[in-house]
Scaffold this active site. Structure first.
Site, PDB file in Angstrom:
ATOM      1  N   ARG A  31      34.734  68.317  58.397  1.00 42.11           N
ATOM      2  CA  ARG A  31      34.253  68.539  57.028  1.00 42.11           C
ATOM      3  C   ARG A  31      35.094  69.674  56.475  1.00 42.11           C
ATOM      4  O   ARG A  31      35.182  70.738  57.092  1.00 42.11           O
ATOM      5  CB  ARG A  31      32.771  68.904  57.086  1.00 42.11           C
ATOM      6  CG  ARG A  31      32.157  69.388  55.793  1.00 42.11           C
ATOM      7  CD  ARG A  31      31.896  68.222  54.869  1.00 42.11           C
ATOM      8  NE  ARG A  31      30.941  68.519  53.838  1.00 42.11           N
ATOM      9  CZ  ARG A  31      31.143  69.348  52.834  1.00 42.11           C
ATOM     10  NH1 ARG A  31      32.238  70.034  52.739  1.00 42.11           N
ATOM     11  NH2 ARG A  31      30.218  69.520  51.908  1.00 42.11           N
ATOM     12  N   GLU A  39      29.985  62.218  46.275  1.00 41.36           N
ATOM     13  CA  GLU A  39      29.647  61.197  47.267  1.00 41.36           C
ATOM     14  C   GLU A  39      30.270  59.865  46.857  1.00 41.36           C
ATOM     15  O   GLU A  39      30.604  59.647  45.697  1.00 41.36           O
ATOM     16  CB  GLU A  39      28.130  61.056  47.379  1.00 41.36           C
ATOM     17  CG  GLU A  39      27.436  62.302  47.854  1.00 41.36           C
ATOM     18  CD  GLU A  39      27.799  62.706  49.265  1.00 41.36           C
ATOM     19  OE1 GLU A  39      28.098  61.814  50.096  1.00 41.36           O
ATOM     20  OE2 GLU A  39      27.807  63.909  49.553  1.00 41.36           O
ATOM     21  N   ARG A  73      29.477  68.105  62.742  1.00 41.76           N
ATOM     22  CA  ARG A  73      30.879  68.039  62.341  1.00 41.76           C
ATOM     23  C   ARG A  73      31.496  69.434  62.378  1.00 41.76           C
ATOM     24  O   ARG A  73      30.837  70.427  62.069  1.00 41.76           O
ATOM     25  CB  ARG A  73      31.036  67.496  60.922  1.00 41.76           C
ATOM     26  CG  ARG A  73      30.588  66.090  60.737  1.00 41.76           C
ATOM     27  CD  ARG A  73      30.684  65.679  59.289  1.00 41.76           C
ATOM     28  NE  ARG A  73      29.803  66.513  58.480  1.00 41.76           N
ATOM     29  CZ  ARG A  73      29.502  66.293  57.205  1.00 41.76           C
ATOM     30  NH1 ARG A  73      30.042  65.271  56.573  1.00 41.76           N
ATOM     31  NH2 ARG A  73      28.694  67.083  56.539  1.00 41.76           N
TER      32      ARG A  73
END
Length: 177
Positions: A31, A39, A73
């Site tokens: 990320r 999104e 992540r």
């Protein structure tokens, strides 16, 4: 802060702020630090992803880990062929600066310049930040459709815009119903 010792190939791009590297025979999902991109189902989501694909896909990337997020992540500063991906995304108007988590002083200026130039998402008169989109503010929650009653109380299982199933528990979204 841990840094990668060498460059690694970018093997996929999920959206405008998430990519995967091939590191020592395994996949490492990263990320991008300091930013939040629209999104996939949101306005400018596709454009933001396309921008990150152009910047990084099939290129050599180096990363400097800052954190591990709630989804496991790696959160990192990533450079693709020497270009800081977070800075480029903000400069192109393809992401917002996450002010509470930002550790790069240059990003605020880059965002303001993109906004003045009406670059990318800033071409919209009132762009919706992704954190509002994800949490159903500004009417997006009305697009969710309940798929079943779970039995106890008022718990309803919803299907989100990308097919994920969740329910609200004490004001928090819980996946996997």
């Amino acid at each position: 802060m841990m840094a990668s010792a060498s460059a690694h190939p970018v093997i996929s791009v999920a959206d405008g702020d998430t990519l995967t590297l091939a590191v020592d025979g395994r996949r490492l999902k990263i990320r991008l630090a300091n930013i939040d991109a629209p999104e996939r189902g949101q306005a400018y989501g596709r454009e933001s992803r396309r921008s990150l694909v152009e910047l990084c896909m099939h290129k050599e990337a180096q990363y400097r880990t800052q954190d591990i997020d709630q989804y496991g992540r790696t959160v990192a500063v990533v450079t693709c062929d020497g270009v800081d991906a977070s800075r480029a995304q903000v400069e192109r108007g393809m992401a917002w600066v996450l002010t509470h988590y930002n550790r790069d002083a240059a990003l605020a200026t880059l965002q303001q310049q993109a906004r003045w130039r009406r670059m990318g998402l800033w071409a919209d008169s009132n762009p919706q930040p992704p954190w509002e989109f994800r949490h159903g503010k500004d009417g997006s929650a009305q697009t969710l459709s309940p798929v079943s009653r779970l039995g106890e109380g008022d718990d309803i299982c919803y299907t989100g815009p990308r097919g994920g199933r969740f329910r609200w528990v004490n004001g928090h979204k819980r996946y996997g119903c």
